[in-house]
Design an enzyme around this catalytic site. Structure first.
Site, PDB file in Angstrom:
ATOM      1  N   GLU A  96      -5.027   0.594  -3.440  1.00 42.99           N
ATOM      2  CA  GLU A  96      -4.684   1.851  -2.771  1.00 42.99           C
ATOM      3  C   GLU A  96      -5.955   2.468  -2.205  1.00 42.99           C
ATOM      4  OE1 GLU A  96      -1.951   3.423  -2.042  1.00 42.99           O
ATOM      5  OE2 GLU A  96      -0.364   2.675  -3.377  1.00 42.99           O
ATOM      6  N   HIS A 182       0.953  -3.267   3.191  1.00 40.82           N
ATOM      7  CA  HIS A 182       2.214  -2.864   2.579  1.00 40.82           C
ATOM      8  C   HIS A 182       3.330  -2.895   3.621  1.00 40.82           C
ATOM      9  CE1 HIS A 182       4.295   0.150  -0.394  1.00 40.82           C
ATOM     10  NE2 HIS A 182       4.819  -1.053  -0.437  1.00 40.82           N
ATOM     11  N   ASP A 192       1.902   1.685   5.856  1.00 44.20           N
ATOM     12  CA  ASP A 192       0.503   1.631   5.439  1.00 44.20           C
ATOM     13  C   ASP A 192      -0.037   0.200   5.376  1.00 44.20           C
ATOM     14  OD1 ASP A 192       2.416   1.581   3.226  1.00 44.20           O
ATOM     15  OD2 ASP A 192       0.726   1.617   1.839  1.00 44.20           O
TER      16      ASP A 192
END
Length: 316
Positions: A96, A182, A192
């Site tokens: 992330e 993603h 994303d």
């Protein structure tokens, strides 16, 4: 590297083969909380990479945060698919990256639009499924979202490159085409890490997949006069790794997958439409990385490329 153990993980059911890159949409403080604490919809990732300009980031130096050990199953991919695998939490490592992208949806959902019937020309949408004198109306799905994408700071990308290199040193089985967004693995619901993510730059540094310009130009020159039928565009997307049903029409699921493809490989054209340039890049990637699938994808009606390919003819 800082270690902040997440409570949201379990045991893997498959070997690691995929690296998924996300953005958070939230600031560092909120992201760290969401990714490490239980909730009604618990999520996590293996790593969290802050934005150094984020006011909620408490450190002067930029650190990578490890939240879940790589040998454990983090909960970052959700409903997902890539290259024959589903439920990718079992087989992937998730990163992330803090990037406060946001999207808005229209106040009222516009209806599906039809482009009026028109003569067939080389630059018409691939939604036409035949090569008759007049094309069927092209179905243009309604707009789903309007998104805003901040830049990624240089120091953040430099730290990400080091992290990817570190991950691949432990997991050399992760191939170039299995370093994905993603949005690649969940194109119907995710965007994303977005169009500003530097996929080509990572490729030049040795990480991930990218097309060769000359090969894309080769296909572009031929598709101008010999457009690829929609069902073959769908076949090519599936051959590269995306989940798409081969319906032969320009439907919602195809638009989602095409936009995901463009987010990764053609961010200057986020239309979700199969332009000649987009399809040329797609075929260039298949030729480079999925060579065994190329013959079938060139064997479409009226295609002169198939015979040239079989005869190893060099196409300018």
């Amino acid at each position: 590297m800082k270690i902040v153990p997440s409570e949201n993980f379990n045991e893997r059911k498959d070997d690691i083969s995929i690296l998924v890159i996300h953005h958070t949409t939230s600031n560092f403080e909120d992201s760290l909380h969401v990714l490490t604490k239980p909730s009604s919809n618990p999520v996590s990732s293996h790593y969290l990479l802050p934005d150094p300009s984020d006011e909620t980031y408490p450190e002067e130096a930029l650190h990578v945060y490890r939240l879940v050990p790589e040998d454990k199953r983090a909960w970052h991919a959700g409903r997902s698919y890539w290259a024959g695998k589903e439920a990718l939490n079992d087989s992937s490592i998730g990163i992330e990256v803090v990037n406060q992208t946001y999207c808005v949806k229209p106040d009222t959902q516009p209806a599906t639009r039809l482009v009026p019937t028109q003569p067939v020309t080389p630059d018409m949408p691939y939604a036409a499924s035949d090569q008759t004198e007049m094309a069927e109306p092209a179905i243009i799905p309604p707009v789903k979202r309007f998104c805003f994408y901040p830049d990624f700071p240089e120091t953040q990308i430099a730290a990400l490159v080091e992290l990817i290199d570190d991950i691949l040193s432990r997991n050399p089985q992760i191939t170039a085409t299995n370093i994905v967004a993603h949005s690649d693995i969940a194109p119907d619901r995710k965007v994303d890490p977005g169009p500003r993510f530097p996929w080509q730059r990572l490729y030049k540094l040795g990480y991930g997949a990218w097309f060769d310009d000359a090969t894309a130009v080769k296909y572009w020159n031929h598709f101008v006069n010999d457009p690829v039928p929609m069902v073959y565009v769908q076949k090519a997307l599936g051959a590269y790794g995306y989940k798409v049903e081969e319906t032969g029409v320009m439907d919602d699921q195809t638009q989602d997958v095409l936009q995901a493809f463009q987010l990764h490989f053609r961010p200057s054209e986020l239309t979700g439409q199969p332009s000649i340039e987009t399809v040329a890049i797609l075929y260039a990637l298949v030729e480079k990385y999925r060579t065994e699938r190329l013959d079938d994808l060139l064997d479409y009606p009226t295609s002169p490329l198939m015979e040239a390919h079989r005869n190893h003819t060099i196409i300018p």
